[in-house]
Design a protein around this motif. Structure first.
Motif, PDB file in Angstrom:
ATOM      1  N   PRO A 120       0.822  -1.219   0.000  1.00 51.97           N
ATOM      2  CA  PRO A 120       0.000   0.000   0.000  1.00 51.97           C
ATOM      3  C   PRO A 120       0.853   1.264   0.000  1.00 51.97           C
ATOM      4  N   ARG A 121       0.200   2.421  -0.206  1.00 54.63           N
ATOM      5  CA  ARG A 121       0.913   3.701  -0.235  1.00 54.63           C
ATOM      6  C   ARG A 121       1.316   4.175   1.160  1.00 54.63           C
ATOM      7  N   LYS A 122       2.343   5.026   1.176  1.00 56.40           N
ATOM      8  CA  LYS A 122       2.698   5.809   2.365  1.00 56.40           C
ATOM      9  C   LYS A 122       2.501   7.276   1.980  1.00 56.40           C
ATOM     10  N   THR A 126       2.198   8.353  -4.877  1.00 56.08           N
ATOM     11  CA  THR A 126       1.014   8.169  -5.720  1.00 56.08           C
ATOM     12  C   THR A 126       0.784   6.657  -5.855  1.00 56.08           C
ATOM     13  N   ARG A 127      -0.374   6.300  -6.360  1.00 57.53           N
ATOM     14  CA  ARG A 127      -0.638   4.864  -6.560  1.00 57.53           C
ATOM     15  C   ARG A 127       0.347   4.297  -7.581  1.00 57.53           C
ATOM     16  N   ASP A 128       0.738   5.150  -8.542  1.00 57.75           N
ATOM     17  CA  ASP A 128       1.671   4.675  -9.569  1.00 57.75           C
ATOM     18  C   ASP A 128       3.036   4.320  -8.967  1.00 57.75           C
ATOM     19  N   SER A 158      -5.566  -4.639  -6.083  1.00 60.41           N
ATOM     20  CA  SER A 158      -4.174  -4.170  -5.983  1.00 60.41           C
ATOM     21  C   SER A 158      -3.926  -2.960  -6.879  1.00 60.41           C
ATOM     22  N   ASN A 159      -3.266  -1.972  -6.302  1.00 57.92           N
ATOM     23  CA  ASN A 159      -2.952  -0.732  -7.023  1.00 57.92           C
ATOM     24  C   ASN A 159      -1.617  -0.790  -7.756  1.00 57.92           C
ATOM     25  N   PRO A 160      -1.437   0.038  -8.779  1.00 60.08           N
ATOM     26  CA  PRO A 160      -2.405   0.956  -9.369  1.00 60.08           C
ATOM     27  C   PRO A 160      -3.408   0.216 -10.271  1.00 60.08           C
ATOM     28  N   MET A 188     -15.199   0.223  -6.377  1.00 56.98           N
ATOM     29  CA  MET A 188     -16.361   0.361  -5.487  1.00 56.98           C
ATOM     30  C   MET A 188     -16.115   1.326  -4.332  1.00 56.98           C
ATOM     31  N   LEU A 189     -14.844   1.412  -3.883  1.00 56.39           N
ATOM     32  CA  LEU A 189     -14.572   2.319  -2.758  1.00 56.39           C
ATOM     33  C   LEU A 189     -14.815   3.770  -3.165  1.00 56.39           C
ATOM     34  N   ASP A 190     -14.578   4.081  -4.435  1.00 47.42           N
ATOM     35  CA  ASP A 190     -14.873   5.441  -4.900  1.00 47.42           C
ATOM     36  C   ASP A 190     -16.379   5.714  -4.829  1.00 47.42           C
ATOM     37  N   VAL A 192     -18.501   4.138  -2.784  1.00 50.41           N
ATOM     38  CA  VAL A 192     -18.840   4.181  -1.352  1.00 50.41           C
ATOM     39  C   VAL A 192     -18.543   5.577  -0.796  1.00 50.41           C
ATOM     40  N   ARG A 193     -17.363   6.103  -1.153  1.00 51.10           N
ATOM     41  CA  ARG A 193     -16.988   7.443  -0.666  1.00 51.10           C
ATOM     42  C   ARG A 193     -17.920   8.514  -1.226  1.00 51.10           C
ATOM     43  N   ALA A 194     -18.177   8.448  -2.530  1.00 45.35           N
ATOM     44  CA  ALA A 194     -19.031   9.472  -3.157  1.00 45.35           C
ATOM     45  C   ALA A 194     -20.414   9.476  -2.498  1.00 45.35           C
ATOM     46  N   GLY A 216     -11.270   5.977 -13.819  1.00 47.36           N
ATOM     47  CA  GLY A 216     -10.304   5.001 -13.306  1.00 47.36           C
ATOM     48  C   GLY A 216     -10.249   5.079 -11.806  1.00 47.36           C
ATOM     49  N   HIS A 217      -9.114   4.631 -11.232  1.00 44.69           N
ATOM     50  CA  HIS A 217      -9.002   4.662  -9.775  1.00 44.69           C
ATOM     51  C   HIS A 217      -7.685   5.293  -9.347  1.00 44.69           C
ATOM     52  N   ALA A 218      -7.524   6.577  -9.618  1.00 43.31           N
ATOM     53  CA  ALA A 218      -6.359   7.331  -9.130  1.00 43.31           C
ATOM     54  C   ALA A 218      -6.616   8.807  -9.400  1.00 43.31           C
ATOM     55  N   GLY A 251      -9.943  10.827  -1.681  1.00 40.95           N
ATOM     56  CA  GLY A 251     -10.365  10.006  -0.527  1.00 40.95           C
ATOM     57  C   GLY A 251      -9.265   9.063  -0.059  1.00 40.95           C
ATOM     58  N   GLY A 252      -8.587   8.432  -1.007  1.00 42.58           N
ATOM     59  CA  GLY A 252      -7.521   7.496  -0.648  1.00 42.58           C
ATOM     60  C   GLY A 252      -6.382   8.214   0.067  1.00 42.58           C
ATOM     61  N   THR A 253      -6.026   9.388  -0.463  1.00 45.14           N
ATOM     62  CA  THR A 253      -4.926  10.166   0.126  1.00 45.14           C
ATOM     63  C   THR A 253      -5.309  10.649   1.528  1.00 45.14           C
ATOM     64  N   GLU A 254      -6.588  10.999   1.703  1.00 48.00           N
ATOM     65  CA  GLU A 254      -7.064  11.434   3.028  1.00 48.00           C
ATOM     66  C   GLU A 254      -6.774  10.332   4.067  1.00 48.00           C
ATOM     67  N   VAL A 255      -7.029   9.078   3.695  1.00 49.83           N
ATOM     68  CA  VAL A 255      -6.797   7.960   4.625  1.00 49.83           C
ATOM     69  C   VAL A 255      -5.298   7.700   4.790  1.00 49.83           C
ATOM     70  N   VAL A 256      -4.557   7.740   3.675  1.00 50.49           N
ATOM     71  CA  VAL A 256      -3.103   7.498   3.736  1.00 50.49           C
ATOM     72  C   VAL A 256      -2.459   8.518   4.696  1.00 50.49           C
ATOM     73  N   GLU A 257      -2.861   9.778   4.590  1.00 48.59           N
ATOM     74  CA  GLU A 257      -2.261  10.801   5.453  1.00 48.59           C
ATOM     75  C   GLU A 257      -2.684  10.606   6.900  1.00 48.59           C
ATOM     76  N   GLY A 263      -0.046   2.669   6.172  1.00 51.15           N
ATOM     77  CA  GLY A 263      -0.797   2.067   5.077  1.00 51.15           C
ATOM     78  C   GLY A 263      -1.945   2.921   4.589  1.00 51.15           C
ATOM     79  N   SER A 264      -2.832   2.291   3.807  1.00 49.94           N
ATOM     80  CA  SER A 264      -3.941   3.022   3.197  1.00 49.94           C
ATOM     81  C   SER A 264      -5.254   2.396   3.661  1.00 49.94           C
ATOM     82  N   ALA A 265      -6.328   2.764   2.990  1.00 49.53           N
ATOM     83  CA  ALA A 265      -7.658   2.293   3.411  1.00 49.53           C
ATOM     84  C   ALA A 265      -7.708   0.765   3.426  1.00 49.53           C
ATOM     85  N   THR A 266      -8.124   0.207   4.542  1.00 46.74           N
ATOM     86  CA  THR A 266      -8.247  -1.251   4.648  1.00 46.74           C
ATOM     87  C   THR A 266      -9.686  -1.638   4.999  1.00 46.74           C
TER      88      THR A 266
END
Ligand SMILES: NC(=O)c1ccc[n+]([C@@H]2O[C@H](COP(=O)([O-])OP(=O)(O)OC[C@H]3O[C@@H](n4cnc5c(N)ncnc54)[C@H](O)[C@@H]3O)[C@@H](O)[C@H]2O)c1
Ligand SMILES: O=C(O)C[C@H](O)C(=O)O
Length: 355
Positions: A120-122, A126-128, A158-160, A188-190, A192-194, A216-218, A251-257, A263-266
């Motif tokens: 996962p990201r730190k 970026t996901r890339d 699994s990302n990206p 789906m998480l996008d 769920v967040r929206a 997409g998802h990034a 949303g993903g970055t909000e959780v990563v931070e 880690g990231s959203a689990t």
């Protein structure tokens, strides 16, 4: 009172009457459904089952009465996770598999394979930035899927995702097993967040909310279509829509931070992954009108893969819906996302064919 509630919950679970739903009518995770004695046998494999997503996702899949066999695979730690989850008194038989030599057994006979394997990201990534490690992991796992369960529906977490799905497609093409109706990037998480963010701002019941999320998802490739959100909200200005769009994209970055290096959203991802897998199982079982957003092979834009609403049926994707009417703001968002998504897709295809 609590005891009697627990007793009746347990009775319902034993009868197999609990199911999952993210449908427009209800976003409640647990909900009575059509599951009955005639519910077919379905094997679900989770690859990366001992990880941050894998563990809660395995638990949620264990709660799903549509699953008869749950195979939990990881490179380490699965005996413990499988022993733990297997004590939950629901329908499915649970088995843990660890290491390359047990991957064949984990996969054989699977109807749905969910892949949350990889790093996962730190903060600051970026996901890339995950590509170098996760591309190889996904390639290896998809090579095994092509060999041992080529007809399974593959739910790629699994990302990206914008690159791992094209990698999976290339691996399956090379193996001669590619079927575009069976490969899904889980976005789906996008959604769920929206739904959550929209309900909060629009002041409507979150359980009633539906918002398609496409692209997409990034980052900017995540395009929530709030102009199509239901129920309609009259209290949202253009500024509100811009803020909601940005919050969904970030949303993903909000959780990563917030997790600050851990880690990231689990948990929310496990929830979203369980909802999407449930939709796939319902489709396989012939439940009509199962529609969710996913990143799939597509011809609705110039790109070969794109997330939009898809109808799930007995063979996987039955129909890819086009985008519908977009607001001017969404049209601009679509134009902006295409080059980035294109290059992420091409990066995945190139990797799969070079290695
Ligand atoms: N699609 C989405 O919306 C979404 C959301 C959240 C996270 N993710 C992605 O999901 C992935 C997993 O995240 P996490 O927080 O669970 O990470 P994690 O590090 O907690 O868990 C990953 C697990 O994968 C396992 N693994 C590594 N290589 C493997 C292999 N070859 N075979 C099987 N298992 C293997 C690890 O042992 C570990 O248990 C990351 O790439 C993350 O970016 C995607
Ligand atoms: O943001 C991440 O790196 C994980 C995931 O893609 C997410 O959207 O939460």
């Amino acid at each position: 009172m609590r005891t009697s509630m627990l007793r009746s919950m347990e009775a319902v679970l034993r009868r197999g009457e609990i199911s999952f739903s993210s449908s427009s009518s209800s976003s409640h995770l647990l909900r009575r459904s059509y599951a009955s004695e005639s519910t077919p046998e379905r094997k679900v494999a989770v690859l990366g089952a001992a990880g941050g997503i894998g563990q809660p996702l395995s638990l949620l899949m264990k709660l799903n009465p549509l699953v008869s066999n749950l195979a939990l695979y990881d490179i380490a730690g699965t005996p413990g996770v499988a022993a733990d989850v297997s004590h939950v008194n629901t329908r499915s038989e649970v088995a843990g598999y660890m290491g390359d030599e047990q991957l064949e057994q984990a996969l054989t006979g699977s109807d749905v394979v969910i892949i949350p394997a990889g790093v996962p990201r730190k903060p600051g990534m970026t996901r890339d930035d995950l590509f170098n490690i996760n591309a190889g992991i996904v390639k290896g796992l998809c090579t095994a899927i092509a060999k041992y369960c080529p007809n399974a529906l593959v739910n790629m977490i699994s990302n990206p995702v914008n690159s791992t799905v094209p990698i999976a497609a290339e691996v399956f093409k090379k193996a001669g097993t590619y079927d575009e109706t069976k490969l899904f990037g889980v976005t789906m998480l996008d959604v769920v967040r929206a739904k959550t963010f929209y309900a909060g701002k629009a002041n409507v019941n979150v359980a009633d909310v539906n918002v398609p999320v496409v692209g997409g998802h990034a980052g900017i490739t995540i395009l929530p279509l709030f102009s199509q959100a239901t129920p309609k909200a009259n209290n949202l200005s253009d500024e509100h829509i811009v803020a909601l769009t940005k919050r969904t994209q970030d949303g993903g970055t909000e959780v990563v931070e917030a997790k600050a290096g851990k880690g990231s959203a689990t948990l929310s991802m496990a929830y979203a992954g369980a909802l999407f897998a449930d939709a796939c199982l319902k489709g396989l079982n012939g439940v009509p009108d199962v529609v969710e957003c996913a990143f799939v092979q597509s011809s609705i834009t110039e790109l070969p893969f794109f997330a939009s609403k898809v109808k799930l049926g007995k063979n996987g994707v039955e129909k890819v819906f086009d985008l519908g009417p977009l607001s001017d703001y969404e049209k601009q968002g679509l134009e902006k996302l295409l080059p980035e998504l294109k290059s992420s897709i091409e990066k995945g295809i190139k990797f799969a064919n070079a290695n």
